[in-house]
Design a protein around this motif. Structure first.
Motif, mmCIF file in Angstrom:
data_model
loop_
_atom_site.group_PDB
_atom_site.id
_atom_site.type_symbol
_atom_site.label_atom_id
_atom_site.label_comp_id
_atom_site.label_asym_id
_atom_site.label_seq_id
_atom_site.Cartn_x
_atom_site.Cartn_y
_atom_site.Cartn_z
ATOM 1 N N PHE A 112 -3.612 0.324 -12.391
ATOM 2 C CA PHE A 112 -4.592 1.184 -11.715
ATOM 3 C C PHE A 112 -4.574 2.597 -12.281
ATOM 4 O O PHE A 112 -5.615 3.241 -12.417
ATOM 5 C CB PHE A 112 -4.327 1.216 -10.212
ATOM 6 C CG PHE A 112 -4.504 -0.108 -9.534
ATOM 7 C CD1 PHE A 112 -5.753 -0.699 -9.437
ATOM 8 C CD2 PHE A 112 -3.424 -0.780 -8.991
ATOM 9 C CE1 PHE A 112 -5.920 -1.926 -8.819
ATOM 10 C CE2 PHE A 112 -3.576 -2.003 -8.366
ATOM 11 C CZ PHE A 112 -4.835 -2.584 -8.284
ATOM 12 N N PHE A 149 2.548 1.755 -3.380
ATOM 13 C CA PHE A 149 1.651 2.203 -4.449
ATOM 14 C C PHE A 149 1.670 3.719 -4.587
ATOM 15 O O PHE A 149 1.804 4.261 -5.691
ATOM 16 C CB PHE A 149 0.212 1.745 -4.169
ATOM 17 C CG PHE A 149 -0.094 0.364 -4.663
ATOM 18 C CD1 PHE A 149 0.320 -0.058 -5.912
ATOM 19 C CD2 PHE A 149 -0.818 -0.515 -3.875
ATOM 20 C CE1 PHE A 149 0.029 -1.337 -6.369
ATOM 21 C CE2 PHE A 149 -1.113 -1.796 -4.320
ATOM 22 C CZ PHE A 149 -0.692 -2.210 -5.574
ATOM 23 N N TYR A 150 1.531 4.419 -3.449
ATOM 24 C CA TYR A 150 1.432 5.873 -3.602
ATOM 25 C C TYR A 150 2.758 6.597 -3.432
ATOM 26 O O TYR A 150 2.980 7.634 -4.070
ATOM 27 C CB TYR A 150 0.359 6.452 -2.676
ATOM 28 C CG TYR A 150 0.701 6.580 -1.214
ATOM 29 C CD1 TYR A 150 1.461 7.634 -0.748
ATOM 30 C CD2 TYR A 150 0.210 5.666 -0.285
ATOM 31 C CE1 TYR A 150 1.752 7.778 0.602
ATOM 32 C CE2 TYR A 150 0.491 5.800 1.065
ATOM 33 C CZ TYR A 150 1.260 6.855 1.501
ATOM 34 O OH TYR A 150 1.542 6.981 2.826
ATOM 35 N N LEU A 190 -7.452 6.617 -7.920
ATOM 36 C CA LEU A 190 -7.712 5.189 -7.725
ATOM 37 C C LEU A 190 -6.517 4.497 -7.093
ATOM 38 O O LEU A 190 -6.673 3.654 -6.197
ATOM 39 C CB LEU A 190 -8.049 4.532 -9.063
ATOM 40 C CG LEU A 190 -8.265 3.011 -9.010
ATOM 41 C CD1 LEU A 190 -9.425 2.654 -8.083
ATOM 42 C CD2 LEU A 190 -8.498 2.458 -10.420
ATOM 43 N N LEU A 191 -5.322 4.855 -7.531
ATOM 44 C CA LEU A 191 -4.116 4.244 -6.969
ATOM 45 C C LEU A 191 -4.024 4.515 -5.470
ATOM 46 O O LEU A 191 -3.663 3.629 -4.677
ATOM 47 C CB LEU A 191 -2.873 4.786 -7.679
ATOM 48 C CG LEU A 191 -1.538 4.168 -7.248
ATOM 49 C CD1 LEU A 191 -1.483 2.698 -7.612
ATOM 50 C CD2 LEU A 191 -0.366 4.912 -7.889
ATOM 51 N N TYR A 211 -6.581 5.141 -3.429
ATOM 52 C CA TYR A 211 -7.629 4.375 -2.752
ATOM 53 C C TYR A 211 -7.181 2.926 -2.535
ATOM 54 O O TYR A 211 -7.379 2.353 -1.458
ATOM 55 C CB TYR A 211 -8.916 4.375 -3.582
ATOM 56 C CG TYR A 211 -9.568 5.719 -3.743
ATOM 57 C CD1 TYR A 211 -9.518 6.679 -2.730
ATOM 58 C CD2 TYR A 211 -10.244 6.040 -4.924
ATOM 59 C CE1 TYR A 211 -10.117 7.917 -2.900
ATOM 60 C CE2 TYR A 211 -10.847 7.274 -5.087
ATOM 61 C CZ TYR A 211 -10.781 8.208 -4.074
ATOM 62 O OH TYR A 211 -11.377 9.435 -4.238
ATOM 63 N N VAL A 212 -6.584 2.339 -3.534
ATOM 64 C CA VAL A 212 -6.090 0.965 -3.422
ATOM 65 C C VAL A 212 -5.013 0.888 -2.346
ATOM 66 O O VAL A 212 -4.977 -0.054 -1.542
ATOM 67 C CB VAL A 212 -5.550 0.472 -4.776
ATOM 68 C CG1 VAL A 212 -4.846 -0.873 -4.623
ATOM 69 C CG2 VAL A 212 -6.680 0.360 -5.791
ATOM 70 N N ALA A 260 -6.624 0.784 1.049
ATOM 71 C CA ALA A 260 -7.248 -0.513 1.327
ATOM 72 C C ALA A 260 -6.209 -1.534 1.766
ATOM 73 O O ALA A 260 -6.447 -2.339 2.693
ATOM 74 C CB ALA A 260 -7.988 -1.013 0.086
ATOM 75 N N PHE A 261 -5.039 -1.513 1.161
ATOM 76 C CA PHE A 261 -3.982 -2.454 1.511
ATOM 77 C C PHE A 261 -3.453 -2.201 2.925
ATOM 78 O O PHE A 261 -3.231 -3.146 3.691
ATOM 79 C CB PHE A 261 -2.839 -2.370 0.494
ATOM 80 C CG PHE A 261 -2.984 -3.305 -0.669
ATOM 81 C CD1 PHE A 261 -2.117 -4.369 -0.842
ATOM 82 C CD2 PHE A 261 -3.990 -3.122 -1.605
ATOM 83 C CE1 PHE A 261 -2.252 -5.243 -1.917
ATOM 84 C CE2 PHE A 261 -4.142 -3.979 -2.679
ATOM 85 C CZ PHE A 261 -3.272 -5.042 -2.842
ATOM 86 N N GLY A 263 0.809 -1.212 0.000
ATOM 87 C CA GLY A 263 0.000 0.000 0.000
ATOM 88 C C GLY A 263 0.839 1.257 0.000
ATOM 89 O O GLY A 263 0.593 2.191 -0.786
#
Length: 437
Positions: free
Chosen positions: A399, A262-263, A413-414, A416-417, A420-421, A259
Motif C-alpha cells: 500500500f 497497518f498504521y 492510503l495505508l 485509509y485501508v 476500512a479494516f 487495521g
C-alpha cells in the motif's frame, strides 16, 4: 499475603477439587486480585509494546538506514513466532499439575525469557539478530499476556468481565505511552531503551505471581489424552461450526488488529515524513501525542467496559470502537499539521480503548470449554492478534508503494485501508455473533 476471589482473608484451598468453578458459580473477585492483575497487564504490555511503538524503529534506523520496510519484516517475524507458540503454551498450562498451580510456573519462565529477549534486542549487531530477539520477546511477553487472560477466565464471573477488561484496557493504552516517554528520555542508550520497560514488566509480574494465590493443581484429574505429536496440533484447531460465535468474534478481532497494525507500525515513519525530520527525533512528539490520548483511552476503555456490563450489551460497543478508530485513521491521513494529526490519534486511542475492553469481555462470554481448555482457546484467540501483526506489516509496504514515486511512501492510503479494516471488524461482530447481546 495472597489475594483470593473475595475480600476476606485468604483461606487455603482444599487439597483436591477443580481449580475452576463452573461459570455460573464463580464468586466475585476482590479488589486485591483486580489491581494486581491490572498492574501485571500494565507491566507486560509496556515491555511488549514499547519496542513496537518506538524502540524497534530506532534500532532499524540504526542498523539499516533508509530501509524502513525492514521494520515490517522484523515485527512480522515476531508475530509469526507468537502465532506458532502461544496456543501450545496455553494448552500446556491447562495441563500443568504443580504445587504452584497451572499458570504460575509458565508466568515465571516466560517473564525471564522476555527480559533476556530485550537484552538481545538492545545489543543486536544486525537486522537478523534483531529479528531473532523480537521473536523471543513476542514468545515471552505475548504468552504472558495470554496467561493473564486465562487467569481471568479461571476467576471472573460474567458480571465483572467488562469492568476488569475496561481497567486492563486503560493500562494497555497507558503502557505504550509511558514506554514512549521513557524511550524519549533514554534514546541515546540502547540498553536502557529496552531494559527499562522490561524491568517494569518483570517487577509487575513478580507482584502478581507472589501475591495472587493459585490452587495446587497436582490433585486435578490428569488430561485424558497423552502428550504426543498429534496433541501439539490440537491447539491450532477448533470447530467454527461447533463454536460459531467464538469464530465470528475471532474474525472481528483479526480484522481490527490488522487495521490497527497497518498504521501503528508505521506511525513513527509517518510523523517523520510529514514533519521532514529523522525517525529518532519523533520520540518526544509521539510521547506528547500519547499524553493527549490518555484521557481518550481511559474514557473509551472504562466507559466501554463498565457500560457494557451495565447494559449487558457487548456488540454495539465493539462496533462503536471500530468505527471511531476508522475515523481517527482517516483524520490522521488527511491532516497536514501536527495538531490535526493529534486529534486523529486521540480518536484512535478512544476507539481502541472501547474495542479492547469490550472485545475481551465478549471473548470471555463466548469462550468454549472454559473449565478445561481456557488457556488453549485463549491461545487460539490470540491467533487473531498474531496473524494480524505477522501479515499486516508484510502487506503494508504494498500500500505504501501504490502511487508513490522515488523514496516517497503513500502513508495516506495505508491509513485509509486501516480504517476500512477496523470498521469491518465491528460490523462482523454486530451482525454475526448471536449468543451475546
Amino acid at each position: 499475603m495472597a489475594f483470593t476471589h473475595a475480600d476476606q482473608p485468604p483461606i487455603d484451598p482444599p487439597a483436591a477439587g477443580p481449580a475452576v468453578a463452573p461459570t455460573d458459580d464463580l464468586p466475585k473477585v476482590g479488589a486485591g486480585y483486580i489491581w494486581l492483575l491490572v498492574i501485571a497487564v500494565f507491566g507486560a504490555f509496556m515491555a511488549l509494546v514499547t519496542p513496537i511503538s518506538i524502540s524497534l524503529a530506532i534500532r532499524v534506523a540504526q542498523l539499516a538506514p533508509d530501509n524502513e520496510e525492514y521494520l515490517g519484516y522484523v515485527t512480522g517475524a515476531g508475530a509469526i513466532a507468537a502465532l506458532l507458540t502461544t496456543p501450545v503454551l496455553g494448552m500446556l498450562s491447562d495441563r500443568a499439575r504443580t504445587r504452584l498451580g497451572r499458570r504460575r510456573p509458565y508466568l515465571i519462565g516466560l517473564t525471564v525469557l522476555g527480559v533476556v529477549a530485550l537484552v538481545v534486542l538492545a545489543q543486536a549487531p544486525t537486522i537478523l539478530v534483531l529479528t531473532i530477539g523480537w521473536m523471543l520477546a513476542q514468545i515471552g511477553w505475548g504468552s504472558v499476556m495470554t496467561l493473564l487472560t486465562a487467569s481471568q477466565a479461571d476467576r471472573l464471573p460474567e458480571s465483572q468481565r467488562g469492568k476488569v477488561a475496561g481497567l486492563s484496557g486503560v493500562v494497555q493504552q497507558l503502557a505504550p505511552v509511558s514506554g514512549t516517554i521513557m524511550a524519549g528520555a533514554v534514546t541515546g542508550n540502547n540498553l536502557l531503551l529496552f531494559l527499562v520497560p522490561g524491568a517494569i514488566g518483570a517487577v509487575a509480574l513478580a507482584l502478581f505471581i507472589v501475591f495472587v494465590r493459585e490452587s495446587d493443581s497436582r490433585h486435578l484429574p490428569k488430561a485424558e489424552e497423552r502428550f504426543s505429536a498429534r496433541l501439539l496440533i490440537r491447539p491450532y484447531l477448533f470447530s467454527p461450526r461447533r463454536n460459531p460465535d467464538f469464530a465470528w468474534n475471532w474474525l472481528g478481532k483479526l480484522l481490527f488488529m490488522a487495521g490497527v497494525t497497518f498504521y501503528s507500525t508505521f506511525t513513527a515513519f509517518f510523523l517523520a515524513d510529514r514533519m521532514d525530520v529523522r525517525v529518532a527525533d519523533v520520540a518526544g512528539i509521539m510521547a506528547a501525542f500519547g499524553l493527549g490520548g490518555i484521557v481518550a483511552a481511559m474514557i473509551g476503555a472504562i466507559g466501554g467496559g463498565f457500560l457494557s456490563d451495565r447494559f449487558r450489551r457487548r456488540r454495539i460497543f465493539v462496533l462503536l470502537g471500530g468505527a471511531v478508530v476508522a475515523i481517527g485513521a482517516v483524520v490522521m491521513a488527511l491532516s497536514p499539521t501536527v495538531p490535526l494529526i493529534m486529534v486523529g490519534a486521540m480518536l484512535g486511542n478512544l476507539g481502541i480503548g472501547v474495542f479492547s475492553a469490550v472485545d475481551q469481555a465478549l471473548m470471555l462470554d463466548v469462550l468454549p470449554d472454559r473449565e478445561t481448555d481456557a488457556g488453549r482457546y485463549i491461545g487460539i484467540y490470540g491467533f487473531a492478534n498474531s496473524i494480524a501483526q505477522g501479515v499486516a506489516p508484510l502487506v503494508a509496504p504494498l500500500f505504501l508503494a501504490i502511487g508513490a514515486t522515488g523514496a516517497d511512501k503513500n502513508y495516506a492510503l495505508l491509513f485509509y485501508v486501516a480504517g476500512a479494516f477496523t470498521l469491518a471488524s465491528g460490523l462482523v461482530v454486530l451482525l454475526r455473533v448471536k449468543s451475546v447481546r
